[in-house]
Design an enzyme around this catalytic site. Structure first.
Site, PDB file in Angstrom:
ATOM      1  N   SER A  13       0.831  -1.214   0.000  1.00 49.02           N
ATOM      2  CA  SER A  13       0.000   0.000   0.000  1.00 49.02           C
ATOM      3  C   SER A  13       0.866   1.266   0.000  1.00 49.02           C
ATOM      4  CB  SER A  13      -0.970   0.001   1.185  1.00 49.02           C
ATOM      5  OG  SER A  13      -0.284   0.094   2.404  1.00 49.02           O
ATOM      6  N   ASN A  14       2.030   1.217   0.630  1.00 49.52           N
ATOM      7  CA  ASN A  14       2.924   2.390   0.587  1.00 49.52           C
ATOM      8  C   ASN A  14       3.514   2.574  -0.805  1.00 49.52           C
ATOM      9  OD1 ASN A  14       3.330   3.842   3.301  1.00 49.52           O
ATOM     10  ND2 ASN A  14       3.279   1.663   3.855  1.00 49.52           N
ATOM     11  N   LYS A  58      23.361 -14.828   0.531  1.00 49.96           N
ATOM     12  CA  LYS A  58      22.752 -13.490   0.619  1.00 49.96           C
ATOM     13  C   LYS A  58      23.532 -12.496  -0.252  1.00 49.96           C
ATOM     14  CE  LYS A  58      20.492 -10.101   3.273  1.00 49.96           C
ATOM     15  NZ  LYS A  58      19.961  -9.774   4.559  1.00 49.96           N
ATOM     16  N   ASN A 100      13.690   4.063   4.654  1.00 52.26           N
ATOM     17  CA  ASN A 100      12.720   3.066   5.130  1.00 52.26           C
ATOM     18  C   ASN A 100      11.605   3.777   5.904  1.00 52.26           C
ATOM     19  OD1 ASN A 100      11.723   0.404   5.729  1.00 52.26           O
ATOM     20  ND2 ASN A 100      12.534   0.642   7.800  1.00 52.26           N
ATOM     21  N   HIS A 102       8.783   3.107   9.025  1.00 51.97           N
ATOM     22  CA  HIS A 102       8.531   2.201  10.144  1.00 51.97           C
ATOM     23  C   HIS A 102       7.290   2.676  10.899  1.00 51.97           C
ATOM     24  CE1 HIS A 102       9.543  -0.770  13.133  1.00 51.97           C
ATOM     25  NE2 HIS A 102       9.178   0.115  14.040  1.00 51.97           N
TER      26      HIS A 102
HETATM   27  C1  GRF Z   1       4.122  -0.594   6.747  1.00 57.01           C
HETATM   28  O1  GRF Z   1       3.423  -0.449   7.964  1.00 57.01           O
HETATM   29  C2  GRF Z   1       5.561  -0.182   6.893  1.00 57.01           C
HETATM   30  O2  GRF Z   1       5.737   0.860   7.799  1.00 57.01           O
HETATM   31  C3  GRF Z   1       6.200  -1.435   7.427  1.00 57.01           C
HETATM   32  O3  GRF Z   1       5.559  -2.479   6.734  1.00 57.01           O
HETATM   33  C4  GRF Z   1       4.249  -2.076   6.371  1.00 57.01           C
HETATM   34  C5  GRF Z   1       4.121  -2.292   4.902  1.00 57.01           C
HETATM   35  O4  GRF Z   1       2.800  -2.085   4.447  1.00 57.01           O
HETATM   36  N1  GRF Z   1       7.633  -1.386   7.248  1.00 57.01           N
HETATM   37  P1  GRF Z   1       2.494  -2.035   2.900  1.00 57.01           P
HETATM   38  O5  GRF Z   1       3.099  -3.300   2.274  1.00 57.01           O
HETATM   39  O6  GRF Z   1       3.114  -0.795   2.318  1.00 57.01           O
HETATM   40  O7  GRF Z   1       1.005  -2.044   2.763  1.00 57.01           O
END
Ligand code: GRF
Length: 183
Positions: A13-14, A58, A100, A102
Site C-alpha cells: 500500500s505504501n 545473501k 525506510n 517504520h
Molecule cells: C508498513 O506499515 C511499513 O511501515 C512497514 O511495513 C508495512 C508495509 O505495508 N515497514 P504495505 O506493504 O506498504 O502495505
C-alpha cells in the site's frame, strides 16, 4: 531527474501511495507471489521478483539487486514493507540512498510487530518514522516522524488504519522533498 526503486515484500500500500504521485522506475519484491506485484501491474510499473532461497548466498542475492539498481541508474531506494535486513553487498554500494518507513515513533517499538507491541503496551500514542537505512534494524538517521494518537474508542484495527493513513501521506512527502534535493 532521480530514478526511484521501491522494495516491498507483501501488500504494497505504501508503494501504491508513492507510485500514484511519482514515476517509479521499478518495484522489487523478494516474494514472487506478493500482492505488490499486482498493484505494480495495475499501475503499469515495471516489476522484478526473486527470492533469497533461489541464490547460493545473501551476497549473490543482493548482488542481483545491485545489478538491477545499477542498470536502471537508481538514485533513491524506497523500502516500503521490505522485510529483509539490508546486507553489506547492497549497503556498501547504496548507503545514503536507501530510506525506510517504520510504523512507530522510533526509537520506540523497533522490529516487525511495532503496531501490536505499542497497542499491547497501552501507549497513548505511537507514530510513523521515516529514516535512512544503515546496518542496524530500524536505527538509521531519522528524516521525519509524526505522532498518531490512540483514541479512546480505538480498536487495534482502527489504530492501525490511522497509522497506515499517516504513512501514506508522509512517505510521498518525504520522497518529494528528496527528489527536489540536488544530491
Ligand atoms: C508498513 O506499515 C511499513 O511501515 C512497514 O511495513 C508495512 C508495509 O505495508 N515497514 P504495505 O506493504 O506498504 O502495505
Amino acid at each position: 531527474m532521480k530514478n526511484i526503486a521501491v522494495f516491498a515484500s507483501g501488500n504494497g500500500s505504501n508503494f501504491q501511495a508513492i507510485a500514484e504521485k511519482f514515476p517509479v522506475t521499478f518495484v522489487f519484491s523478494d516474494h514472487r507471489d506478493a500482492f505488490v506485484l499486482d498493484r505494480a501491474n495495475q499501475l503499469n510499473v515495471k516489476a522484478f521478483a526473486f527470492e533469497l532461497k533461489e541464490f547460493a548466498s545473501k551476497e549473490a542475492y543482493e548482488q542481483a539487486i545491485v545489478d538491477l539498481l545499477d542498470t536502471h541508474q537508481i538514485n533513491l531506494v524506497v523500502l516500503a514493507g521490505y522485510m529483509k535486513i539490508i546486507g553489506k553487498t547492497l549497503l556498501s554500494k547504496y548507503e545514503g540512498k536507501i530510506i525506510n518507513i517504520h510504523p512507530s515513533y522510533l526509537p520506540e517499538f523497533p522490529g516487525a510487530h511495532s503496531i501490536k507491541d505499542a497497542w499491547d503496551a497501552g501507549v497513548t500514542a505511537s507514530g510513523v518514522t521515516i529514516h535512512w537505512v544503515d546496518s542496524g534494524i530500524d536505527t538509521g538517521e531519522i528524516i521525519t516522524q509524526e505522532r498518531v494518537e490512540r483514541l479512546e474508542n480505538d480498536t487495534i484495527d482502527s489504530f492501525e488504519e490511522r497509522i497506515h493513513a499517516c504513512e501514506h501521506r508522509l512517505y510521498p512527502q518525504v520522497v518529494d522533498s528528496l527528489l527536489k534535493k540536488e544530491n
